[in-house]
Design a protein around this motif. Structure first.
Motif, PDB file in Angstrom:
ATOM      1  N   ILE A  48       0.885  -1.292  -0.086  1.00 16.43           N
ATOM      2  CA  ILE A  48      -0.032   0.005   0.052  1.00 16.43           C
ATOM      3  C   ILE A  48       0.882   1.260   0.131  1.00 16.43           C
ATOM      4  O   ILE A  48       1.744   1.468   1.028  1.00 16.43           O
ATOM      5  CB  ILE A  48      -0.851   0.021   1.339  1.00 16.43           C
ATOM      6  CG1 ILE A  48      -1.842  -1.135   1.108  1.00 16.43           C
ATOM      7  CG2 ILE A  48      -1.767   1.208   1.274  1.00 16.43           C
ATOM      8  CD1 ILE A  48      -2.299  -1.328   2.430  1.00 16.43           C
ATOM      9  N   ALA A  49       0.682   1.839  -0.962  1.00 16.09           N
ATOM     10  CA  ALA A  49       1.494   3.370  -0.992  1.00 16.09           C
ATOM     11  C   ALA A  49       1.121   4.319  -0.147  1.00 16.09           C
ATOM     12  O   ALA A  49       0.017   4.254   0.440  1.00 16.09           O
ATOM     13  CB  ALA A  49       1.524   3.827  -2.441  1.00 16.09           C
ATOM     14  N   GLY A  50       2.018   5.228   0.230  1.00 17.56           N
ATOM     15  CA  GLY A  50       1.546   6.619   1.083  1.00 17.56           C
ATOM     16  C   GLY A  50       1.491   7.806  -0.027  1.00 17.56           C
ATOM     17  O   GLY A  50       1.555   7.575  -1.213  1.00 17.56           O
ATOM     18  N   GLU A  52      -4.996  10.197   3.810  1.00 15.83           N
ATOM     19  CA  GLU A  52      -5.886  10.265   5.008  1.00 15.83           C
ATOM     20  C   GLU A  52      -7.361  10.229   4.261  1.00 15.83           C
ATOM     21  O   GLU A  52      -8.153   9.541   4.906  1.00 15.83           O
ATOM     22  CB  GLU A  52      -5.792  11.626   5.625  1.00 15.83           C
ATOM     23  CG  GLU A  52      -4.593  11.806   6.347  1.00 15.83           C
ATOM     24  CD  GLU A  52      -4.440  13.149   7.068  1.00 15.83           C
ATOM     25  OE1 GLU A  52      -5.167  13.542   7.459  1.00 15.83           O
ATOM     26  OE2 GLU A  52      -3.199  13.669   7.091  1.00 15.83           O
ATOM     27  N   ALA A  53      -7.589  10.443   3.072  1.00 13.67           N
ATOM     28  CA  ALA A  53      -8.750  10.344   2.199  1.00 13.67           C
ATOM     29  C   ALA A  53      -8.781   8.918   1.937  1.00 13.67           C
ATOM     30  O   ALA A  53      -9.845   8.220   2.168  1.00 13.67           O
ATOM     31  CB  ALA A  53      -8.957  11.242   1.215  1.00 13.67           C
ATOM     32  N   ALA A  54      -7.785   8.334   1.669  1.00 11.21           N
ATOM     33  CA  ALA A  54      -7.908   7.168   1.206  1.00 11.21           C
ATOM     34  C   ALA A  54      -8.160   5.984   2.421  1.00 11.21           C
ATOM     35  O   ALA A  54      -8.805   4.861   2.356  1.00 11.21           O
ATOM     36  CB  ALA A  54      -6.548   6.514   0.614  1.00 11.21           C
ATOM     37  N   ALA A  55      -7.559   6.426   3.665  1.00  3.58           N
ATOM     38  CA  ALA A  55      -7.828   5.717   4.693  1.00  3.58           C
ATOM     39  C   ALA A  55      -9.323   5.905   5.426  1.00  3.58           C
ATOM     40  O   ALA A  55      -9.831   4.708   5.999  1.00  3.58           O
ATOM     41  CB  ALA A  55      -7.053   6.307   5.992  1.00  3.58           C
ATOM     42  N   ARG A  56     -10.147   6.975   4.786  1.00  6.94           N
ATOM     43  CA  ARG A  56     -11.600   7.020   5.062  1.00  6.94           C
ATOM     44  C   ARG A  56     -12.437   6.404   3.985  1.00  6.94           C
ATOM     45  O   ARG A  56     -13.647   6.176   4.251  1.00  6.94           O
ATOM     46  CB  ARG A  56     -11.876   8.599   5.031  1.00  6.94           C
ATOM     47  CG  ARG A  56     -11.286   9.208   6.317  1.00  6.94           C
ATOM     48  CD  ARG A  56     -11.902  10.598   6.250  1.00  6.94           C
ATOM     49  NE  ARG A  56     -11.662  11.493   5.357  1.00  6.94           N
ATOM     50  CZ  ARG A  56     -10.606  12.310   5.148  1.00  6.94           C
ATOM     51  NH1 ARG A  56      -9.546  12.348   6.141  1.00  6.94           N
ATOM     52  NH2 ARG A  56     -10.516  13.306   4.008  1.00  6.94           N
ATOM     53  N   ASP A  57     -11.432   5.744   2.897  1.00  5.80           N
ATOM     54  CA  ASP A  57     -12.504   4.993   1.981  1.00  5.80           C
ATOM     55  C   ASP A  57     -12.809   3.634   2.447  1.00  5.80           C
ATOM     56  O   ASP A  57     -12.157   2.843   2.380  1.00  5.80           O
ATOM     57  CB  ASP A  57     -11.754   4.888   0.513  1.00  5.80           C
ATOM     58  CG  ASP A  57     -12.377   4.462  -0.427  1.00  5.80           C
ATOM     59  OD1 ASP A  57     -13.569   4.851  -0.901  1.00  5.80           O
ATOM     60  OD2 ASP A  57     -12.116   3.310  -0.824  1.00  5.80           O
ATOM     61  N   ALA A  58     -14.229   3.384   2.719  1.00  9.59           N
ATOM     62  CA  ALA A  58     -14.555   2.168   3.176  1.00  9.59           C
ATOM     63  C   ALA A  58     -14.238   1.014   2.260  1.00  9.59           C
ATOM     64  O   ALA A  58     -13.817  -0.152   2.592  1.00  9.59           O
ATOM     65  CB  ALA A  58     -16.113   2.143   3.425  1.00  9.59           C
ATOM     66  N   VAL A  74       3.992   1.351   2.762  1.00  6.66           N
ATOM     67  CA  VAL A  74       5.155   2.249   2.300  1.00  6.66           C
ATOM     68  C   VAL A  74       4.958   3.595   2.708  1.00  6.66           C
ATOM     69  O   VAL A  74       3.658   4.311   2.584  1.00  6.66           O
ATOM     70  CB  VAL A  74       5.511   2.392   0.893  1.00  6.66           C
ATOM     71  CG1 VAL A  74       6.775   3.044   0.622  1.00  6.66           C
ATOM     72  CG2 VAL A  74       5.704   0.797   0.204  1.00  6.66           C
ATOM     73  N   CYS A  75       5.863   4.201   3.609  1.00  5.93           N
ATOM     74  CA  CYS A  75       5.627   5.706   4.069  1.00  5.93           C
ATOM     75  C   CYS A  75       4.483   5.759   4.918  1.00  5.93           C
ATOM     76  O   CYS A  75       4.161   4.772   5.696  1.00  5.93           O
ATOM     77  CB  CYS A  75       5.774   6.444   2.821  1.00  5.93           C
ATOM     78  SG  CYS A  75       6.068   8.301   3.318  1.00  5.93           S
ATOM     79  N   SER A  76       3.567   6.704   4.446  1.00  3.19           N
ATOM     80  CA  SER A  76       2.382   7.205   5.147  1.00  3.19           C
ATOM     81  C   SER A  76       1.020   6.054   4.949  1.00  3.19           C
ATOM     82  O   SER A  76       0.185   6.064   5.488  1.00  3.19           O
ATOM     83  CB  SER A  76       2.087   8.397   5.056  1.00  3.19           C
ATOM     84  OG  SER A  76       1.833   8.626   3.635  1.00  3.19           O
ATOM     85  N   GLY A  77       1.641   4.998   4.068  1.00  2.00           N
ATOM     86  CA  GLY A  77       0.494   4.059   3.765  1.00  2.00           C
ATOM     87  C   GLY A  77       0.198   3.315   5.038  1.00  2.00           C
ATOM     88  O   GLY A  77      -0.927   2.596   5.230  1.00  2.00           O
ATOM     89  N   ALA A  78       0.969   3.496   6.296  1.00  5.02           N
ATOM     90  CA  ALA A  78       0.910   2.797   7.333  1.00  5.02           C
ATOM     91  C   ALA A  78      -0.504   3.258   7.988  1.00  5.02           C
ATOM     92  O   ALA A  78      -1.317   2.445   8.604  1.00  5.02           O
ATOM     93  CB  ALA A  78       1.951   3.140   8.327  1.00  5.02           C
ATOM     94  N   PHE A  79      -0.886   4.568   7.737  1.00  4.24           N
ATOM     95  CA  PHE A  79      -2.342   4.957   8.136  1.00  4.24           C
ATOM     96  C   PHE A  79      -3.616   4.100   7.545  1.00  4.24           C
ATOM     97  O   PHE A  79      -4.262   4.125   8.245  1.00  4.24           O
ATOM     98  CB  PHE A  79      -2.567   6.551   7.696  1.00  4.24           C
ATOM     99  CG  PHE A  79      -1.755   7.406   8.472  1.00  4.24           C
ATOM    100  CD1 PHE A  79      -2.146   8.279   9.510  1.00  4.24           C
ATOM    101  CD2 PHE A  79      -0.291   7.617   8.281  1.00  4.24           C
ATOM    102  CE1 PHE A  79      -1.732   9.166  10.069  1.00  4.24           C
ATOM    103  CE2 PHE A  79       0.329   8.534   9.184  1.00  4.24           C
ATOM    104  CZ  PHE A  79      -0.276   9.355  10.130  1.00  4.24           C
ATOM    105  N   ILE A  80      -3.341   3.500   6.506  1.00  3.69           N
ATOM    106  CA  ILE A  80      -4.380   2.839   5.836  1.00  3.69           C
ATOM    107  C   ILE A  80      -4.520   1.227   6.693  1.00  3.69           C
ATOM    108  O   ILE A  80      -5.267   0.835   7.143  1.00  3.69           O
ATOM    109  CB  ILE A  80      -4.134   2.587   4.415  1.00  3.69           C
ATOM    110  CG1 ILE A  80      -4.759   3.790   3.804  1.00  3.69           C
ATOM    111  CG2 ILE A  80      -5.111   1.541   3.994  1.00  3.69           C
ATOM    112  CD1 ILE A  80      -4.112   3.837   2.205  1.00  3.69           C
TER     113      ILE A  80
END
Length: 312
Positions: free
Chosen positions: A69-71, A76-82, A101-107
């Motif tokens: 999963i890219a960052g 942040e919008a992607a992490a809110r995508d159901a 990878v990178c901020s993809g950790a948020f997902i």
């Protein structure tokens, strides 16, 4: 199949770096490995650079052996995508290897895959991540972290380090050494990601304060007050402070603390030296003061970083 998840405003290298690693490694291994770039909304997906990557719809979780999963700015919008979260969760439930990878950790964190697990993300996102996902055992200074089938990596090029480690599991060290040479990279990069953050910002080798910071790094056991630094720079304290902030983006006192943190971190991780001694010789004096500085910078106290380094 290796799946790579992207979204609007993703970081292009977060996806392209791991793709290149697996492309070259599979070529050397003479083993075809299908790679599929995917997005919640298939079609051309615009990266934060403006360049587009063509994505297909999410594949069946049953055919995916590795999901990366890219960052990027749009994470942040992607992490809110159901739809994206459900897909990531479905792949993980099958026991497949899932990585960020990178901020993809948020997902990954939003999908609940990092609760109670060790993980990392880009150093600039550390405080935000810790505040948002307190159940994650964040290791801010790691290039990448593996916790079972869940992998995470630091900023951008660290995704290549992560992909090389994955490829070593898949194809062996010999193939990965060839791959790294082909990519003109180190097979295994040493050190943590903090070496690519605060020190690089502060060294300013072409700036007028570069020599001063080099000198300060070699004299961290001294008080290094603003007056002392200004005197060495040949300026009044007031003029020095203004000029220093303009050039480095931080105050002299914060810059010195960051230099102390970096030197102390290296000694904590690489030696058995007493924490009290490290605090004394790097200018913190008080171990509690150093502990608070480490928590601000890395989200963990010195002892935790030492344990992690030994475990690694």
């Amino acid at each position: 199949m290796i799946g790579v998840v992207i979204f609007p405003d993703f970081q292009l290298l977060d996806a392209a770096g791991p793709i290149s690693v697996f492309e070259i490694a599979s070529r050397f291994a003479r083993r075809a490995v299908p790679i599929r770039v995917m997005a919640a909304i298939p079609g051309p997906v615009r990266s934060s650079s403006g360049a587009e990557m063509l994505a297909r719809k999410f594949a069946s979780p049953a055919v995916i052996t590795t999901l990366i999963i890219a960052g990027g700015e749009g994470v942040e919008a992607a992490a809110r995508d159901a739809c994206t979260i459900r897909f990531v969760q479905a792949v993980a439930r099958r026991g497949s290897r899932v990585a960020s990878v990178c901020s993809g950790a948020f997902i990954l964190a939003e999908a609940g895959l990092l609760d109670g697990r060790r993980a990392t993300t880009h150093w600039q996102r550390t405080q935000q991540f810790l505040a948002t996902y307190p159940k994650v055992k964040l290791e801010p200074d790691q290039i990448f972290v593996r916790d079972g089938a869940i992998w995470s990596s630091a900023g951008i090029t660290a995704g290549i380090d992560l992909a090389l480690a994955m490829a070593a599991d898949d194809f062996g060290d010999g193939i990965v050494e060839q791959t790294a040479r082909q990519l003109v990279l180190y097979h295994r990069r040493s050190g943590g990601q903090s070496q690519f953050s605060s020190l690089l910002e502060l060294k300013a080798p072409t700036g007028r304060f570069g020599p001063l910071l080099t000198w300060a790094r070699e004299h961290l056991d001294a008080p290094l007050t603003v007056d002392q630094l200004a005197d060495r720079a040949g300026m009044s304290a007031r003029h020095f402070t203004r000029a220093f902030i303009t050039e480095t983006g931080t105050t002299p006192s914060k810059a010195i603390e960051r230099l102390r943190i970096e030197v102390a971190r290296a000694r904590v991780q690489a030696s058995n030296e007493a924490i009290e001694r490290v605090a004394e010789t790097t200018g913190f004096r008080d171990p509690e003061r150093m502990r608070r500085a480490f928590i601000r910078a890395f989200g963990q106290p010195p002892q935790a970083l030492r344990r992690a380094a030994r475990a690694g």
